[in-house]
Scaffold this motif. Structure first.
Motif, mmCIF file in Angstrom:
data_model
loop_
_atom_site.group_PDB
_atom_site.id
_atom_site.type_symbol
_atom_site.label_atom_id
_atom_site.label_comp_id
_atom_site.label_asym_id
_atom_site.label_seq_id
_atom_site.Cartn_x
_atom_site.Cartn_y
_atom_site.Cartn_z
ATOM 1 N N ILE A 163 10.908 -109.013 53.137
ATOM 2 C CA ILE A 163 11.803 -108.087 52.033
ATOM 3 C C ILE A 163 11.031 -107.083 51.306
ATOM 4 O O ILE A 163 11.489 -105.973 51.284
ATOM 5 C CB ILE A 163 11.580 -109.473 50.926
ATOM 6 N N ALA A 214 19.291 -106.352 46.175
ATOM 7 C CA ALA A 214 18.038 -105.817 46.258
ATOM 8 C C ALA A 214 18.051 -104.637 45.359
ATOM 9 O O ALA A 214 18.914 -103.780 45.142
ATOM 10 C CB ALA A 214 17.876 -105.121 47.724
ATOM 11 N N CYS A 256 20.372 -100.460 42.547
ATOM 12 C CA CYS A 256 20.481 -101.835 43.332
ATOM 13 C C CYS A 256 21.688 -101.610 44.201
ATOM 14 O O CYS A 256 22.511 -101.006 44.119
ATOM 15 C CB CYS A 256 20.938 -103.024 42.310
ATOM 16 N N HIS A 292 10.261 -103.625 41.893
ATOM 17 C CA HIS A 292 11.131 -103.857 42.882
ATOM 18 C C HIS A 292 11.473 -105.444 42.689
ATOM 19 O O HIS A 292 10.832 -106.301 42.331
ATOM 20 C CB HIS A 292 10.286 -103.977 44.446
ATOM 21 N N LEU A 311 12.247 -103.419 50.983
ATOM 22 C CA LEU A 311 11.973 -102.505 49.813
ATOM 23 C C LEU A 311 11.119 -101.477 49.898
ATOM 24 O O LEU A 311 11.051 -100.754 48.594
ATOM 25 C CB LEU A 311 11.771 -103.424 48.668
ATOM 26 N N ALA A 331 19.702 -104.091 50.668
ATOM 27 C CA ALA A 331 20.406 -105.417 50.845
ATOM 28 C C ALA A 331 21.052 -105.691 51.917
ATOM 29 O O ALA A 331 21.042 -106.861 52.581
ATOM 30 C CB ALA A 331 21.290 -105.336 49.465
ATOM 31 N N GLN A 361 17.514 -113.279 47.736
ATOM 32 C CA GLN A 361 18.209 -113.700 49.137
ATOM 33 C C GLN A 361 18.635 -114.863 49.237
ATOM 34 O O GLN A 361 17.862 -115.927 48.638
ATOM 35 C CB GLN A 361 17.291 -113.406 50.270
ATOM 36 N N ALA A 399 14.531 -108.551 44.455
ATOM 37 C CA ALA A 399 15.276 -108.659 45.591
ATOM 38 C C ALA A 399 15.562 -110.282 45.099
ATOM 39 O O ALA A 399 14.957 -111.335 44.773
ATOM 40 C CB ALA A 399 14.790 -108.754 46.727
#
Length: 235
Positions: A57, A211, A195, A123, A61, A221, A127, A125
């Motif tokens: 991840i 993301a 994003c 940062h 990013l 993402a 998932q 995210a």
């Protein structure tokens, strides 16, 4: 979550009667038609194994230091923050209001961000993977999502905060590329997060990702969603 900054069939043995090219001789073949191989369906136990590692991840990013801060087995609920609950899918990944009537039977998700010890985080995210009883059900969910996302694109959304002013976001246009539905959001105030939301389906699993970065626009993402989908068996 949200703006707070987822029978192998074998042909039976065939008996063949071989015959020489002699007048009156015929050849017959015994057997029965069987379905072609199909992609194995995922199960609820499969879901955690589909998620990417924190370093993966972080790579998407462009950050070498993100960690898992939350691991869940149910959808998030940010509906109280929005006047227009029809746009929850744009607001964030794996929203309860989106999946409640979708036919989904299980969800597994994670939040990842800069470590808590970092002086500030830039940062973020989410998932998530959602299980459907059939591949067709997942495909139907994807088609419905394309329509609903488009209805919430190219506009402004406000995310109410318990303390302080609302977050104001500008939402771009949706796109579908290589079977990945995506849309970008840019925060106008009080910060300037960029994003991306992404959704794809493979077999009976929907991959739902968000993301965000303070470094500028990101396509992370879509990348994360594609990489998760590649972990699922192919036909």
């Amino acid at each position: 979550m949200g703006f707070d900054l987822p029978v192998t069939f074998r042909l039976p043995a065939i008996a063949a009667a071989l015959c020489l090219a002699v007048s009156g001789c015929t050849a017959t073949t015994a057997g029965s038609a069987m379905p072609a191989d199909r992609t194995p369906l995922a199960t609820a136990d499969t879901l955690p194994t589909l998620l990417l590692t924190a370093p993966d991840i972080g790579s998407a990013l462009s950050s070498d230091d993100v960690v898992v801060t939350t691991d869940v087995t149910k959808a998030w609920n940010d509906s109280a923050h929005f006047a227009d609950v029809n746009c929850l899918a744009i607001a964030g990944a794996a929203q309860q209001g989106v999946y409640a009537t979708s036919g989904s039977t299980a969800i597994h998700g994670q939040v990842l961000r800069d470590p808590p010890t970092a002086p500030q985080w830039s940062h973020y995210a989410v998932q998530a993977v959602a299980l459907f009883p059939t591949a067709q059900a997942a495909t139907d969910f994807f088609a419905a999502s394309q329509r609903s996302w488009a209805g919430c694109s190219d506009r402004q959304l406000n995310y109410a905060q318990p303390i302080g002013p609302d977050q104001v976001w500008s939402v771009g246009k949706t796109s579908t590329d290589h079977d990945v539905l995506a849309v970008s959001r840019v925060q106008r105030s009080p910060q300037q997060w960029a994003c991306q939301r992404a959704l794809t389906v493979h077999s009976n699993v929907a991959v739902d990702v968000e993301a965000c970065s303070l470094d500028g626009p990101t396509a992370a993402a879509s990348l994360i969603a594609s990489q998760i989908a590649q972990r699922l068996p192919s036909a």
